[in-house]
Each structure stands twice: as C-alpha cells, then as structure tokens.
Motif scaffolding. Structure first.
Motif, PDB file in Angstrom:
ATOM      1  N   ASN A   1       0.798  -1.231   0.000  1.00 22.74           N
ATOM      2  CA  ASN A   1       0.000   0.000   0.000  1.00 22.74           C
ATOM      3  C   ASN A   1       0.827   1.275   0.000  1.00 22.74           C
ATOM      4  N   ASN A   2       2.136   1.126   0.164  1.00 19.74           N
ATOM      5  CA  ASN A   2       2.998   2.321   0.192  1.00 19.74           C
ATOM      6  C   ASN A   2       4.120   2.233  -0.834  1.00 19.74           C
TER       7      ASN A   2
ATOM      8  N   ASN B   1       4.692   3.426  -3.599  1.00 22.16           N
ATOM      9  CA  ASN B   1       5.150   4.633  -4.297  1.00 22.16           C
ATOM     10  C   ASN B   1       6.244   5.395  -3.561  1.00 22.16           C
ATOM     11  N   LEU B   2       6.440   5.081  -2.294  1.00 21.06           N
ATOM     12  CA  LEU B   2       7.481   5.781  -1.532  1.00 21.06           C
ATOM     13  C   LEU B   2       8.859   5.205  -1.851  1.00 21.06           C
TER      14      LEU B   2
ATOM     15  N   ASN C   1      -1.385   1.276   6.241  1.00 19.51           N
ATOM     16  CA  ASN C   1      -1.625   1.216   4.793  1.00 19.51           C
ATOM     17  C   ASN C   1      -1.660   2.600   4.145  1.00 19.51           C
TER      18      ASN C   1
ATOM     19  N   VAL D   1       3.005  11.862  -3.215  1.00 21.41           N
ATOM     20  CA  VAL D   1       2.952  10.811  -2.201  1.00 21.41           C
ATOM     21  C   VAL D   1       3.253  11.437  -0.838  1.00 21.41           C
TER      22      VAL D   1
END
Lengths: 77, 329
Positions: free
Chosen positions: A61-62, A64-65, B119, B166
């Motif tokens: 879920n993360n 993109n970091l 999440n 982000v």
C-alpha cells in the motif's frame, strides 16, 4: 516494483529475525516491532502466515514511496 | 510562513473554502463559521517565532491546493477502529482526539491492531487544555462542517492526493534507550503495578523509588529501529501504581531513556537534511515544551501545535511527528 508474494521465504526470515534489516519506513518499523513481539508468544504457523500478510500489505500500500522500495531491496536482495 | 491567525483572518480562509486543520483555544474555535475544517483545543504552539502560549490566535494548517478531494469523517470510540481502512488509496488522514476521552483510551490501546494499520499515513494529535485548567475544562474537538463540539470521539480530515504526489510520516525522537534494566509488562495498560525487571517480577513504583529514576525521561521501546516513548504521568507511592500518558504493551521490551543535555541542539540535528519545505503538518509534545522549556525558543523552521499526545499511525509521547508530501519521481 513488484512486492514479493506471501509465499516468499524472505517475509518469514524478516519476521523471525533470521534476516535483520535497517528499515527506513516508519509504518513498517512499527508494524515489525509489534508483529515480532506477537510471534514470540504465538509461534504457530498460522500466526506467522497472518503476520506475513499484514507486513506485506504495509509495503504493497505504500509502494510509491522511494524508502519503501529501498526497504524491499534490503529485505529481498 | 505565517501560521498563527486571528479569527477574522481565519474566517476569510474558511469562506474561501480552504481545507484547514486547526488548533486553538476553545473560545476561539467556537466563534468560527461553518466550513471545511476540523480543530482541536490547545493554547500551546510552536509558532513562527518559537514556543508560544496564545488564547487569541489559532494555529492553521492549510492543505495545499493540489489536494483533489477532502472529506471530514467523525468517529466514536466504537467506530474509530475503522480509521485506517477508511482512508482511500493515495490519501492521508489528519486526526484529532480529545485527551482522556474514551476514544483516546480506545485508540491508544488498540489502534496498532486495527485493520489497515500503516496502509495510508494517519497523523495528528491529542487535544488538550491550558495546564491551569487540567481537570476543570474538558479538551474538545470541533467539526467545522457541522460545528459539532465533541468531548469524546475523533475527527479525521481525509485528503486525497493527485497521482503525482505521495505522503509520508516521520518522527523526531531525541530519546534513546538507556543502558539500564529491561522492563516488560504482563498486560497492556495505562496504569500498572507489576513490571518484570530483567524478567524478575517487581512493583514498578518501588523500582522507580529505589533507582531514583527521573520520570521526566520516558520509557523507550525499540520498534525495529523506531524509538517509541511512553511518558510517565504519575507515580502513586500510596497505591503503588504508576500511570502513563500512553499505554505500555504486553511483551514489548522497554528501557528508561538516556538523559539528554540540550533539547534544541539535539532536535535541530535530527531535522531532515534535505530541508523542511515539504512538511505539510507537524506537532510536538507538551512534555517536550515543558521539560525542555521551549517557550520563546525555536525548533528550526518546524512549527505546529504543542499537544497532549502525538499520532504517527499510533499514539506517541514526547515526540515530534511530521507529514511530508513529495512528487513521485
């Protein structure tokens, strides 16, 4: 970047401490701290499977970091 | 950047339909018009010019214009367990909860196990009061869409990011585990009597007295490299009970923090080396403000409310938490 599936042994190695990584992502560190304590008290396979799914979800879920991508490199390479 | 605003200045922003996360004195927040904002009560701030007590200005976090959608979600102690899973993909949540409310107690104790923890970024703070009003005036949170004032519950401002951005949460915790005993607890809890000191059952109040522990320094747990503090609230030698500002967790290994010499110097040395321009929200702890005497002092270019608890995914103590938003490269 593809996050390895729950069947990849790298997740289990991370959770049981066989592989130590200097992670950057805060949510992963917090989740790991809690899950490793949980696994110590619940050594059965079903508990490990649940924990693998949980920590993997944090990475999925993360994704993109950049720090999450670097953490995955550390865990699986 | 100007962060402290009068009611008139802020009312103008609200009427311009800005999305706002507010911190201020209860009497001020109650005078604001309806709009897309949530707020919590507190009169302490790390403002433009340093640590500040104010009952005539409100601290304003204005969401950037590129945020594509904003929703305000109220929760109760019964529904706060949905707080992580309700956050949409590529969003972040700003949360505020009144101190000592049932929702505060519930969230602090159980949130690490809620579905969807980690999440999406969830960051925020625990609302408080002027310390002179402790126990007399209840901390509150206010939903700007309805002007509902809540002494119990949680408010979350969900912010949807464009695909090109982000968000991430970081903490600055100047405390580290000391070299002393390892403390573990047989149960989760806010108030404890029994502790295992290097595995040996002991009364914690007796242990603190015997060792002469400085209770301004927190207990520190190592969460896989992230240092998580639990601050002491009170040591009751009559009841032989110790209470904390956040719960201790069963099985987690804690150590009393190593002493610190100069908060400002240590703090600024830990600020992100790449700069602070991408910080969209931050807050710091009232105990850091008090124990390190931050009134009138600056902690780099970082500002924010001074709080009764910080939330970076879960409840923290004596920690600065901050949210960054960056372009996806």
């Amino acid at each position: 970047m593809v996050v390895p599936s729950t069947t990849h042994p790298g997740w289990k190695d991370l959770l049981n401490g066989k592989k130590q990584c200097d992670l950057e992502f805060l949510a992963a560190k917090m989740t790991m701290g809690r899950l490793q304590t949980y696994i110590k008290d619940n050594p059965e396979a079903s508990a490990m499977a649940k924990c693998v799914e949980e920590i993997r979800n944090v990475f999925v879920n993360n994704i993109n970091l950049p720090k999450v991508q670097r953490d995955l490199e550390k865990i699986f390479n | 950047m100007k962060v402290m605003h009068t009611i008139d200045e802020l009312s103008k922003k609200i009427k311009e339909n800005k999305s706002l996360f507010l911190a201020g004195d209860e009497n001020l927040l109650k005078q604001l018009p309806k709009g897309r904002w949530i707020g919590g009560t507190i009169p302490y701030f790390m403002a433009e010019h340093g640590g500040e007590f104010s009952q005539d200005k409100i601290y304003v976090t204005e969401l950037p214009d590129y945020i594509t959608d904003v929703k305000i979600r109220p929760y109760t102690s019964k529904t706060v367990s949905n707080v992580y899973k309700d956050l949409p993909e590529n969003s972040f949540g700003l949360i505020v909860i009144p101190a000592t409310s049932n929702t505060h107690l519930e969230f602090a104790l159980k949130s690490p196990g809620y579905e969807g923890f980690g999440n999406s970024p969830l960051i925020g703070w625990i609302a408080g009061t002027d310390l002179a009003d402790l126990g007399k005036i209840a901390p509150k949170v206010i939903n700007g869409e309805t002007l509902d004032v809540m002494e119990d519950g949680a408010l979350v401002l969900q912010a949807q990011l464009p695909e090109s951005k982000v968000a991430d949460i970081n903490i600055i915790n100047i405390f580290k585990q000391g070299e002393g005993d390892t403390l573990t607890f047989p149960e989760d809890g806010w108030a404890v009597k029994t502790v295992l000191v290097n595995g040996v059952e002991t009364n914690l109040a007796d242990y603190i007295l015997e060792k002469g522990l400085d209770t301004r320094l927190p207990l520190v747990a190592d969460y896989y490299g992230a240092m998580v503090n639990i601050s002491f609230q009170n040591v009751d030698q009559d009841k032989k009970e110790v209470s904390f500002y956040a719960p201790v967790f069963k099985g987690m290994a804690y150590k009393h923090a190593a002493p610190i010499a100069d908060y400002i110097k240590l703090f600024t040395s830990q600020l992100p080396k790449e700069g602070t321009d991408n910080i969209a929200f931050s807050c710091n702890c009232i105990l850091n403000y008090l124990y390190s005497e931050l009134e009138g002092k600056k902690t780099g270019a970082v500002s924010g409310p001074i709080t009764f608890g910080e939330i970076a995914y879960q409840l923290l103590n004596q920690t600065m938490v901050y949210l960054t938003i960056d372009d996806i490269s």
